[in-house]
Every structure is written in C-alpha cells, then in structure tokens.
Design a protein around this motif. Structure first.
Motif, PDB file in Angstrom:
ATOM      1  N   VAL A 125      10.204  -1.560   6.270  1.00  0.00           N
ATOM      2  CA  VAL A 125      10.948  -0.335   5.943  1.00  0.00           C
ATOM      3  C   VAL A 125      10.875   0.652   7.100  1.00  0.00           C
ATOM      4  O   VAL A 125      11.879   1.307   7.442  1.00  0.00           O
ATOM      5  N   PHE A 126       9.708   0.783   7.713  1.00  0.00           N
ATOM      6  CA  PHE A 126       9.540   1.685   8.853  1.00  0.00           C
ATOM      7  C   PHE A 126      10.525   1.331   9.965  1.00  0.00           C
ATOM      8  O   PHE A 126      11.207   2.213  10.518  1.00  0.00           O
ATOM      9  N   ALA A 127      10.622   0.060  10.292  1.00  0.00           N
ATOM     10  CA  ALA A 127      11.537  -0.374  11.353  1.00  0.00           C
ATOM     11  C   ALA A 127      12.987  -0.116  10.961  1.00  0.00           C
ATOM     12  O   ALA A 127      13.805   0.312  11.786  1.00  0.00           O
ATOM     13  N   LEU A 174      -0.858   4.809   1.530  1.00  0.00           N
ATOM     14  CA  LEU A 174      -0.661   4.146   2.819  1.00  0.00           C
ATOM     15  C   LEU A 174      -2.000   3.907   3.524  1.00  0.00           C
ATOM     16  O   LEU A 174      -2.234   2.818   4.056  1.00  0.00           O
ATOM     17  N   LEU A 175      -2.864   4.901   3.537  1.00  0.00           N
ATOM     18  CA  LEU A 175      -4.169   4.735   4.182  1.00  0.00           C
ATOM     19  C   LEU A 175      -4.938   3.563   3.584  1.00  0.00           C
ATOM     20  O   LEU A 175      -5.506   2.732   4.314  1.00  0.00           O
ATOM     21  N   GLN A 176      -4.952   3.472   2.270  1.00  0.00           N
ATOM     22  CA  GLN A 176      -5.686   2.384   1.632  1.00  0.00           C
ATOM     23  C   GLN A 176      -5.012   1.038   1.875  1.00  0.00           C
ATOM     24  O   GLN A 176      -5.694   0.020   2.052  1.00  0.00           O
ATOM     25  N   ALA A 214       6.249   6.722   2.221  1.00  0.00           N
ATOM     26  CA  ALA A 214       5.487   6.853   3.462  1.00  0.00           C
ATOM     27  C   ALA A 214       6.203   6.177   4.622  1.00  0.00           C
ATOM     28  O   ALA A 214       6.259   6.719   5.735  1.00  0.00           O
ATOM     29  N   ALA A 215       6.748   4.999   4.394  1.00  0.00           N
ATOM     30  CA  ALA A 215       7.435   4.267   5.460  1.00  0.00           C
ATOM     31  C   ALA A 215       8.682   5.003   5.920  1.00  0.00           C
ATOM     32  O   ALA A 215       8.950   5.113   7.125  1.00  0.00           O
TER      33      ALA A 215
END
Length: 755
Positions: A231-233, A210-212, A707-708
């Motif tokens: 996906v986060f939303a 995720l950072l990259q 991560a999301a």
C-alpha cells in the motif's frame, strides 16, 4: 509440561497451516507470562475497545533503549521533521507532518544501522536488532518537533506585519517555553487522560498498530508488513499525480466542470461547489483523490460517532454559511466569500498600521478616520461556531463525565497515585513513574522563564506582562481538561483560540501584540498539552519506561525549537510579499499567519469596539456564543434523564456530540475543501461496513492501511516540496493543460477563478 516458548512456536506453526485460524488468533505471544489470544470475529462495539482488540499488551522489558543509534537517528529526524512542518505552515493546503512519516523513515534507517557489523567498536552503532522501544523514542522526539508551535507563527507575524524582529535566542526560548508549559500540564493530567482505557486517542491506534506489526514476530505480522509496504508503494506512486500534474483530482466537481465559469451564476457555483484552490469555495459534492488532503478527515481511524457528527456539522455548514452570506448577515455580502483577512468598508484589505501608534497600541484618532475593520461573513460565522463548540464541550464533560473528573482531581491530590484496570497501564506498573511534582515543577519553572522572555522584546518592548502570563497559562490548564477529554475519546481537536483571543481583547484592550502572546499561553499551550498527552499514551501502548518518554519529549522540544525558528526566518525572508498577500499563490501562502494577525488586530486593538453590543456589523454575538454553547447540552441531558437508557431517543442523544457538531458548522471557510465527500465515503465504509461485516479484516488491516497511506503520501509530499514546489528556493510549475488550468483563467477544479 509444555513451556511458553514452545507453545508460542507451536501456535505460530498452527496458524500457518490453518488460514482460517487467522480470524481467531492474532498472535500467541508471551506478555508478562500470559498467552495473548484475541477473537477477531467479534465486532468492536465500543470505540475504545480498538485499544484492546487491535493493540497488543506484549512487552519485553530487557531490550536496550538508550543507544547511540537512538541519539543519532533521533536528533537527525527531529531536525528533519521540524523543518518540514515549518514549510507546511506556509503552504496554501492545510497539511501537516504525520507522525507516521517520521516513523517510516526511522524504521528504514534503524534497520539499515542494524545490518552493519556488531562486533568490536561497531557494537556501539549496532547493539543488536532495531527494537520497538528504540523506534518509539525516535518517533516521539520527531513528532514533538513536527507539531509547530503557535509561538513560531507569532514571531513570523511580528516580522511580517509589525516590523519587530526578536533576538534569535529569545525567539527560540519562547517556542520552547510554551511547549514545556503544555508538557507540565499533560503530566499532571495523566491519571485522567492517559492511563484509562476510555482515553484511547483514535488517531494513534494506527501508529501503534504499525509499530507492533513492524517489530513483533509471527506469521500474521509478516503478512501485515507485506500489506503495509504494498500500500505504501501504491500511494507513493499515485500521490504525485493529483499534487503536481493533475490538480483537478484534488477537487473533482461535476458542477464546476459543467459550468466552467460560463453561466451568469458562476460566482454562486464557485462559492458553493468550488474547492480546488485556497479560499475558493466550500466544496459541496466535490470529491478529492489526493490522500494528503483526505487524511485530514481521519476517515479510517476516527470512530463512527466522531465522523457522523462532523459530516452532519458540514451539512448544516453548507446551509448556514450560504444563507448567511447571501442574506448579508454581518453585512458581508460585498466582501470576499472566504478569507481570514480584515477588510475596509469598501472591500479593500484593511491597513492595520494606519490605526496603530509607534508602540503598536490603538490610535483612536486614526481609527475615527479609517473606521473599524470588517470580517467576511463566512469567517465571522466560523468564529461564532468555534465558540459554541468550546462552550458545549465544557458543559458536556461536566454533565456526562463528572465521575472521571472527580477521580482525576483526587489522584492529583494524592501525588499521582492511581488505580486503573486498563491492561496497558497494568503492564507499565513495573517501571518507575515520573512523579507528579516533577511535572508541576516543570510547569512553574517554564512559566517563570516565559515571564522573563515577555520583557525581552526589541528596544525594550514589553511583549506581555508577568501577571498576564500567569493568568492565561492557568486558563490554558483549565481548557486542557475539557478539550483533552474530547480528543482522548473522539480523536477530534477542539479550538479554543477565538475564546482566548476574546478574553485577551478585554484584558489587554488596544494591544494586538500582547493579545497574540496571551493567545500563546491560553491557546497554544493547551494544544501542546494535547500533543504531549498523546505521546504519553503512545509510551503506555508501547510499554516505554516513563522517564524515556519524558526525555524524548524534552529533547524533541529543544531541537525542534531551534529548527522551527531557523526555517521560518528563511521562508519569510524569501517570500515576504507573497505571505502578506491575502490570496497567496499555489506554492506559498501566509493564510495561517494572516489569520493569527487578523484576530490579534481585530480582537486586540479593536476588540472592545468591534465586539461591543450595538456595533453596526453585529459582531457582539461572536463572544456571546461561548455562553450560548454552555447551555446547548443541558436540555438534551435533562431529556435523557427522563428516558430509558436503552430507548432509541436516549441512544440518539448520547450519539450526538455537540462540540464536534458545532465546530464543523463553521469548519469549511478555510483553505481547500475538495476532500470531505471522499472522506465521508471512506469513513462510513471503514468504520461501519468493514467494522461490522468484516471485523477480522478490520482489526488486522484497517489501521495499518491508514498508516501506509499516510506514510507514502507524506514521503512523496516531502520530495515534491523540495523538487518542484519551491521549498528549495525555486518552484517548477507544471505546464498548463485541461487538468492543470492557468490559475489566472480558471481555478484548479475549473471553477470561476477567485478575483
């Protein structure tokens, strides 16, 4: 001759024109003068290869790191993560603060600060684009504070169950000292558990990915960022439903829905199939749809071997726990099905104060009148399995990984000088390393600090003598070698708490408070070592100069210690009666503190009596299982030596991971268990089907998906904790309906309620 920047632009342009090329090239980036090309159609065979296939070795050594932006956001998010993690410690769900939660908040705020003017005095707040190394420093600070130290739990137990209130300064420095002992050990073990490729820490792959994706340019990363936020939303909008208005979705059990407490076998059905409420059941065929619970099994990131061994352990656990309970093993048939509390012979909660004198030592006259406490059968079986797991871990590492252990030992003897062919490690060689002596000095200084604090109890109480601090600190160092290797290679955290408590029980008989503190230095410091090792590996993946990683962890520990203690005091003061109740509520529960205290009383004050051979309950087998565990891998190792390495039998033996298998047999008798079958479906789909049949998608999106989902679920969980779950001081219960039954009438999954 075409220069590298031109080639990078051309590669990016060609990728945009040819969508099929995305399966072949993730990015054409400049990393130490080399173009990095990956073939994503190649199926990842070895688990550790995800660190090479999914994570880029790209580095930009010229970006600013120590900025005012880092200081401001680092301190703020460290305090925030520490407070949230402390709240979760007192929740009935076995939840924790994901590192991804702080990562996402840091990214949003960092990008916001990067958008303000950067001329004149503003340049101190905005020195330029928010870069990956600034972001990582903030994440390490916040994650260090979010790993709540067992020291805080011990301090809470002293307050709740012993009436001992430590001086605030003593308490805060105790929390800090146990963390720093672990940090010193982590630094000494870097050549063994950080530098090599095999030490890849599966649960951190999604964090680095995720950072990259957020910071590296290129058309593919644009798509990755879009995928992440969608996906986060989605999970943000969904996760509040199972957590608040529709808790039935946290543990959807067809068997419980059919029965609903009506049949004569309802208690048996609840014990085996129930899973929606704390200490209800072990969740056979129960499916959960709350990602906050599902992510506890790491179904998208744990290697297939880790997951299959854990699921096999659970299957054995269904059988072992049920057969043991209903056949009255450990004479626990008349007690609760699941609980970590201690009980009297008649099944009531054991009054520990009745058998302790004013100095919190065992009163044998009172013990003769009250009698020894009893464990629930499932809790006793769980302790037994955890000791089997630890014993088998020591033998497994010694048998299969002798070469790595030998190399690590000689590296320490050479003051940290090491050779390693890991691409990420090679990129780090341009930066000045923190010397081994610095970590060794930190280890010794914090032990000295801990010794002084051990004599600073209320009214002159000696919490733990100096020799015990030294002994258990070095015992924790020893265990860190073995549990660290398991975590680094499988992602799974082994437990050493029962083993340490048993040793402490015989070292400090009749002294429960001292046993709790011995547990800090033998167990808690070992787990702090694991957390610190993972952050050191994160620094290597991101190419963060080692001294910045060192400073970030120190700062996170100091700030986190202060806020851990402060928030704990507030929660204990407001919810004291609920936290000492074995059942708790849906909002608050002291099950973690109760378990810690129960073990301290049983093993500290009563260990010699409770675990000696000939005891009527048969608890002597629990400590003895540590030695049985040492023997378990040996016959399989010998059999493997007589097989061809390529034979199916040899491959099967290497696939079995006895530490994970043994621990998961006793993993279920805690908290809620409605998510494990969902974890199985997701895990096999991800780590077998997608990895094998859709390798391109797996490499690009699998860990980003994890991560999301983690990030969105953590954000909404935090909002709900303060808005409706009482973290702000007042809970707002959702009206009862079919999907949210009255807990006095029906459990969350509509099983028979626990009495």
């Amino acid at each position: 001759m075409t220069d590298l920047p031109t080639l990078e632009k051309k590669a990016s342009y060609d990728l945009e024109k040819d969508s099929d090329a995305f399966a072949k090239v993730e990015t054409a980036s400049v990393g130490s003068g080399d173009i990095e090309i990956r073939d994503e159609d190649v199926v990842i065979q070895k688990a550790e290869d995800v660190a090479l296939q999914v994570i880029s070795t790209r580095d930009d050594p010229d970006v600013p790191i120590f900025t005012l932006r880092v200081v401001f956001l680092g301190i703020g998010l460290t305090a925030f993560s520490s407070v949230l993690a402390t709240i979760y410690t007192f929740k009935p769900q076995n939840a924790s603060v994901s590192q991804l939660f702080g990562l996402i908040i840091a990214y949003v705020l960092g990008e916001a600060m990067a958008s303000i003017p950067n001329h004149g005095w503003w340049r101190y707040l905005n020195p330029g684009p928010f870069n990956i190394k600034e972001h990582t420093v903030i994440v390490i600070m916040a994650s260090t504070a979010s790993n709540v130290s067992t020291t805080m739990e011990v301090i809470a137990a002293l307050d709740l169950f012993y009436g001992l209130t430590l001086n605030s300064g003593v308490a805060i420095f105790q929390i800090f000292a146990t963390q720093m002992i672990g940090y010193g050990v982590a630094g000494l073990l870097r050549s063994f558990l950080v530098y090599p490729t095999y030490a890849f820490y599966p649960t951190y792959i999604s964090v680095v990915n995720l950072l990259q994706s957020l910071h590296f340019r290129g058309s593919l990363n644009v798509k990755k960022r879009k995928f992440f936020w969608i996906v986060f939303a989605g999970i943000f909008l969904w996760e509040w439903i199972p957590q608040y208005p529709f808790p039935l979705l946290t543990a959807f059990s067809i068997v419980c829905l059919v029965d609903q407490g009506r049949s004569k076998n309802s208690e048996w059905i609840r014990n085996l199939f129930g899973a929606g409420s704390s200490n209800e059941g072990i969740g056979l065929l129960s499916f959960g749809f709350s990602w906050t619970l599902i992510t506890q099994g790491y179904p998208l990131v744990w290697p297939l071997r880790t997951q299959i061994n854990s699921y096999l352990g659970m299957v054995l656990g269904y059988i072992v726990l049920s057969v043991s309970y209903y056949n009255n093993v450990f004479h626990g048939r008349d007690l609760k099905w699941m609980s970590t509390s201690l009980f009297n012979t008649n099944g009531t909660t054991y009054d520990q104060e009745a058998v302790l004198d004013s100095n919190y030592h065992l009163n044998r006259t009172a013990l003769a009148a009250v009698g020894l406490p009893r464990y629930t059968t499932t809790f006793a079986i769980s302790q037994l399995c955890y000791n089997l797991s630890l014993g088998s871990a020591v033998t497994s590492v010694l048998l299969w990984n002798r070469a790595e252990l030998k190399a690590a030992f000689w590296t320490i003897m050479r003051n940290g000088r090491t050779e390693c062919d890991d691409p990420h490690f090679l990129e780090m060689k341009k930066y000045k390393e923190v010397p081994q002596w610095a970590y060794g000095l930190l280890f010794l200084v914090t032990i000295a600090l801990a010794i002084g604090l051990g004599y600073a109890g209320p009214n002159g109480t000696v919490l733990i003598p100096a020799w015990s601090v030294i002994f258990f600190s070095f015992l924790g160092f020893f265990f860190s070698i073995f549990i660290g290797f398991v975590t680094a290679t499988t992602g799974f955290n082994l437990s050493v708490k029962y083993c340490v408590q048993l040793i402490a029980a015989f070292v400090h008989p009749g002294q429960p408070v001292t046993v709790m503190y011995a547990n800090l230095f033998g167990n808690a410091s070992a787990f702090q070592t694991l957390y610190m090792l993972q952050d050191l590996k994160l620094g290597q993946y991101i190419k963060l100069p080692p001294w910045y990683t060192f400073g970030a962890q120190m700062a996170g520990s100091i700030i986190g210690s202060i806020f851990n203690f402060t928030m704990m005091k507030s929660i204990v003061a407001a919810n004291r009666e609920v936290l000492v109740d074995p059942s708790g509520t849906r909002i608050w529960s002291g099950w973690i503190i109760q378990s810690l205290n129960s073990s301290a009383v049983a093993m500290g004050a009563l260990g010699k009596d409770l675990f000696s051979y000939g005891n009527e309950a048969g608890y002597w087998i629990i400590p003895f299982c540590l030695f049985i565990g040492l023997l378990i891998p040996i016959p399989f190792y010998i059999a493997h030596k007589f097989m061809k390495p390529t034979s199916q039998g040899a491959q099967l033996i290497r696939f079995i991971d006895f530490p994970i298998l043994c621990q998961y047999i006793g993993y279920l008798p805690y908290s809620v268990n409605g998510q494990w079958w969902t974890c199985f479906v997701i895990g096999v789909t991800s780590q077998y089907y997608m990895r094998k049949w859709h390798p391109s998608w797996f490499v690009k999106y699998n860990y980003l998906l994890s991560a999301a989902l983690d990030g969105g679920a953590q954000v909404i969980s935090f909002i709900l904790a303060f808005a409706v779950f009482g973290a702000s001081g007042k809970a707002v219960n959702f009206p009862t309906w079919w999907g949210n039954p009255d807990p006095a009438v029906m459990s969350a999954d509509r099983c028979m309620p626990v009495s």
